[in-house]
Motif scaffolding. Structure first.
Motif, mmCIF file in Angstrom:
data_model
loop_
_atom_site.group_PDB
_atom_site.id
_atom_site.type_symbol
_atom_site.label_atom_id
_atom_site.label_comp_id
_atom_site.label_asym_id
_atom_site.label_seq_id
_atom_site.Cartn_x
_atom_site.Cartn_y
_atom_site.Cartn_z
ATOM 1 N N GLU A 120 -10.252 33.605 61.684
ATOM 2 C CA GLU A 120 -9.260 34.614 62.409
ATOM 3 C C GLU A 120 -7.550 34.346 62.400
ATOM 4 O OE1 GLU A 120 -10.420 37.625 61.826
ATOM 5 O OE2 GLU A 120 -12.657 36.837 61.278
ATOM 6 N N HIS A 121 -7.152 35.309 61.832
ATOM 7 C CA HIS A 121 -5.495 34.823 62.350
ATOM 8 C C HIS A 121 -4.951 36.294 63.313
ATOM 9 C CE1 HIS A 121 -6.150 31.508 59.693
ATOM 10 N NE2 HIS A 121 -6.793 32.102 59.372
ATOM 11 N N ALA A 122 -4.087 37.057 63.899
ATOM 12 C CA ALA A 122 -3.929 37.772 64.213
ATOM 13 C C ALA A 122 -3.136 38.557 63.584
ATOM 14 C CB ALA A 122 -2.153 37.202 64.951
ATOM 15 N N TRP A 123 -2.698 37.901 61.816
ATOM 16 C CA TRP A 123 -2.884 38.676 60.623
ATOM 17 C C TRP A 123 -3.680 39.408 60.000
ATOM 18 C CZ3 TRP A 123 -2.621 36.753 55.852
ATOM 19 C CH2 TRP A 123 -2.991 35.530 55.344
ATOM 20 N N LEU A 124 -4.822 38.462 59.882
ATOM 21 C CA LEU A 124 -5.776 38.419 59.303
ATOM 22 C C LEU A 124 -6.838 39.756 60.062
ATOM 23 C CD1 LEU A 124 -6.767 38.446 56.103
ATOM 24 C CD2 LEU A 124 -7.807 36.215 57.477
ATOM 25 N N GLN A 125 -6.733 41.243 60.058
ATOM 26 C CA GLN A 125 -7.657 42.118 60.932
ATOM 27 C C GLN A 125 -9.198 41.681 60.174
ATOM 28 O OE1 GLN A 125 -5.750 45.954 61.452
ATOM 29 N NE2 GLN A 125 -4.635 45.268 60.290
ATOM 30 N N ARG A 126 -10.006 42.145 61.006
ATOM 31 C CA ARG A 126 -11.812 41.830 60.606
ATOM 32 C C ARG A 126 -11.780 43.027 60.069
ATOM 33 N NH1 ARG A 126 -15.733 39.346 61.551
ATOM 34 N NH2 ARG A 126 -14.576 37.644 63.061
ATOM 35 N N ALA A 127 -12.676 42.673 58.541
ATOM 36 C CA ALA A 127 -13.643 43.807 57.917
ATOM 37 C C ALA A 127 -14.598 44.264 58.668
ATOM 38 C CB ALA A 127 -13.170 43.598 56.283
ATOM 39 N N SER A 128 -14.587 45.924 58.437
ATOM 40 C CA SER A 128 -16.010 46.799 58.944
ATOM 41 C C SER A 128 -16.686 46.715 57.916
ATOM 42 C CB SER A 128 -15.161 47.982 58.934
ATOM 43 O OG SER A 128 -15.114 48.579 57.921
ATOM 44 N N CYS A 129 -16.576 46.405 56.874
ATOM 45 C CA CYS A 129 -17.870 45.860 55.786
ATOM 46 C C CYS A 129 -18.803 44.278 56.213
ATOM 47 C CB CYS A 129 -17.541 45.919 54.554
ATOM 48 S SG CYS A 129 -16.820 47.253 53.778
ATOM 49 N N GLY A 130 -20.277 44.598 56.437
ATOM 50 C CA GLY A 130 -20.743 43.133 56.767
ATOM 51 C C GLY A 130 -21.874 43.466 55.951
ATOM 52 N N VAL A 166 -3.768 35.822 42.314
ATOM 53 C CA VAL A 166 -3.067 35.196 43.523
ATOM 54 C C VAL A 166 -4.876 35.159 44.377
ATOM 55 C CG1 VAL A 166 -1.743 35.740 46.010
ATOM 56 C CG2 VAL A 166 -1.215 35.895 43.280
ATOM 57 N N ALA A 167 -5.722 33.716 45.305
ATOM 58 C CA ALA A 167 -5.998 33.747 46.044
ATOM 59 C C ALA A 167 -6.071 32.372 46.537
ATOM 60 C CB ALA A 167 -7.451 33.297 44.630
ATOM 61 N N ARG A 168 -6.958 33.111 47.614
ATOM 62 C CA ARG A 168 -7.538 31.573 48.481
ATOM 63 C C ARG A 168 -7.028 30.353 48.302
ATOM 64 N NH1 ARG A 168 -13.079 33.046 51.775
ATOM 65 N NH2 ARG A 168 -12.510 30.906 52.680
ATOM 66 N N GLY A 169 -6.544 29.520 49.198
ATOM 67 C CA GLY A 169 -6.285 28.129 48.451
ATOM 68 C C GLY A 169 -7.561 27.352 48.672
ATOM 69 N N MET A 188 -7.490 28.928 35.436
ATOM 70 C CA MET A 188 -6.787 30.050 35.394
ATOM 71 C C MET A 188 -5.336 30.132 36.721
ATOM 72 S SD MET A 188 -9.990 32.931 36.088
ATOM 73 C CE MET A 188 -11.179 33.412 34.792
ATOM 74 N N LYS A 189 -5.124 28.420 36.514
ATOM 75 C CA LYS A 189 -3.947 27.938 37.426
ATOM 76 C C LYS A 189 -3.805 29.290 38.190
ATOM 77 C CE LYS A 189 -1.741 25.862 32.874
ATOM 78 N NZ LYS A 189 -0.659 26.035 32.037
ATOM 79 N N VAL A 190 -4.674 29.168 39.400
ATOM 80 C CA VAL A 190 -4.814 30.079 40.547
ATOM 81 C C VAL A 190 -3.778 29.610 41.006
ATOM 82 C CG1 VAL A 190 -6.057 30.675 43.023
ATOM 83 C CG2 VAL A 190 -6.364 30.850 40.799
ATOM 84 N N ILE A 191 -2.808 30.845 41.891
ATOM 85 C CA ILE A 191 -1.700 30.975 42.585
ATOM 86 C C ILE A 191 -1.758 30.641 44.008
ATOM 87 C CG2 ILE A 191 0.471 31.743 43.703
ATOM 88 C CD1 ILE A 191 1.052 33.082 41.068
ATOM 89 N N PRO A 192 -2.107 29.698 44.964
ATOM 90 C CA PRO A 192 -3.123 28.835 46.389
ATOM 91 C C PRO A 192 -1.922 29.695 47.555
ATOM 92 C CG PRO A 192 -2.011 27.030 45.862
ATOM 93 C CD PRO A 192 -1.986 28.492 44.433
ATOM 94 N N ILE A 193 -2.747 30.429 48.279
ATOM 95 C CA ILE A 193 -2.476 31.096 49.059
ATOM 96 C C ILE A 193 -2.436 30.646 50.744
ATOM 97 C CG2 ILE A 193 -3.447 33.356 48.976
ATOM 98 C CD1 ILE A 193 -1.793 34.895 50.775
ATOM 99 N N ASP A 194 -2.568 30.389 51.931
ATOM 100 C CA ASP A 194 -2.691 29.582 52.658
ATOM 101 C C ASP A 194 -2.631 30.884 53.520
ATOM 102 O OD1 ASP A 194 -3.898 28.035 55.028
ATOM 103 O OD2 ASP A 194 -2.853 26.508 54.728
ATOM 104 N N ARG A 195 -3.541 31.276 54.166
ATOM 105 C CA ARG A 195 -3.779 32.677 55.026
ATOM 106 C C ARG A 195 -3.542 31.945 56.842
ATOM 107 N NH1 ARG A 195 -8.781 35.876 53.020
ATOM 108 N NH2 ARG A 195 -10.106 34.094 53.980
ATOM 109 N N ALA A 196 -3.864 30.771 56.644
ATOM 110 C CA ALA A 196 -3.281 30.383 58.189
ATOM 111 C C ALA A 196 -1.879 29.766 59.017
ATOM 112 C CB ALA A 196 -4.566 28.970 58.376
ATOM 113 N N ARG A 197 -1.420 30.248 57.777
ATOM 114 C CA ARG A 197 -0.104 29.651 57.648
ATOM 115 C C ARG A 197 1.140 30.826 56.725
ATOM 116 N NH1 ARG A 197 -2.352 24.612 56.999
ATOM 117 N NH2 ARG A 197 -1.751 23.399 58.029
#
Length: 283
Positions: A6-16, A117-120, A135-144
């Motif tokens: 979990e990251h401060a900028w990544l809130q927890r979803a209510s779906c489970g 654009v997707a998680r790395g 598909m040449k995804v553009i990776p995003i590191d959600r921890a940084r």
């Protein structure tokens, strides 16, 4: 999906897990389920073995990608339905939609194939990894989070070059009944590149028209569990409604609100989620 650190900028979803309901046949139809599932598995594996064809430079490549995605969905028991405005062949368009499942990659690919654009770490996932690379995804590191401006710049560069880029502004998957807020970070790329945004309203339903959470990929779901749930369901229908193109303007929050309202089918900007606050990229 909402697993991992979990990251401060990544809130927890209510779906489970409680949001997800299987869509298999009744117990009296176990043999047809087995036959149908075996047929689907064989078809999906055969298509997956040919995924490298999507990487070949050739005329009409986008038509090949659309056809491949439609066949892959069909092999998994998913049918497509498309409505709304015409799909305009505009170079350098940013495509946005809600995010429910790994199936979204294929469903959007049937109408507007492009780079995601997707998680790395997707490149390391079984089955999806090769497709992600092709598909040449553009990776995003959600921890940084400090790397987010570089991701936005990479998206803007591809848009300027005339490529289609697909982003999920919620930043994570939701069950399809609930949803999260759109965040404005990726919309800045469209403004910087001066390119339009194409909102898509995406929903999954059972064969009888009831809303379906079978494809949802939330909570502690594993990829194999989610694939098994989809492939054993009697039928899943994905409906895509093509909304009007949105000009970028110069205010990313205004652009975000316009696109979010379009994706939710609202006449005014959405200000709250149906099941709680979403978690996505922040800006």
């Amino acid at each position: 999906m909402t697993v991992g650190t979990e990251h401060a900028w990544l809130q927890r979803a209510s779906c489970g897990p409680g949001c997800v309901h299987a869509g298999a046949d009744s117990p009296g139809h176990q043999w047809p389920i087995a036959v149908r599932t075996a047929r689907r598995v064989c078809a999906a594996l055969a298509l997956f073995s040919a995924v490298w064809l999507l990487a070949l430079p050739m005329p009409g490549r986008s038509h090949l990608q659309r056809g491949y995605c439609r066949l892959m969905l069909r092999s998994l028991g998913v049918r497509m339905s498309v409505s709304g405005g015409p799909i305009r062949n505009v170079p350098g368009v940013l495509v946005v939609s809600g995010h429910v499942s790994w199936l979204d990659i294929f469903t959007i690919g049937t109408v507007l194939p492009g780079s995601f654009v997707a998680r790395g770490d997707l490149v390391d996932w079984p089955a999806l990894g090769p497709i992600v690379r092709i598909m040449k995804v553009i990776p995003i590191d959600r921890a940084r989070l400090r790397r987010l401006p570089a991701v936005v710049a990479a998206v803007a560069d591809r848009l300027r070059a005339g490529h289609t880029v697909i982003a999920f502004p919620e930043g994570t998957t939701w069950c399809g009944l609930g949803y999260g807020r759109f965040r404005p970070a990726m919309f800045q790329a469209a403004i910087d590149a001066g390119r339009p945004v194409q909102p898509l309203r995406l929903s999954y339903r059972h064969g009888d028209g009831r809303p379906s959470t079978v494809p949802a990929f939330v909570g502690d779901d594993s990829l194999l569990t989610s694939i098994r749930r989809v492939i054993t369901a009697r039928r899943t229908v994905c409906h895509i409604h093509v909304e009007s193109l949105q000009l970028p303007g110069d205010d990313r929050r205004d652009l975000t609100a316009r696109c979010e309202a379009a994706v939710r089918g609202a006449s005014v900007p959405v200000v709250a989620s149906a099941r709680g606050e979403g978690h996505a990229l922040v800006a």
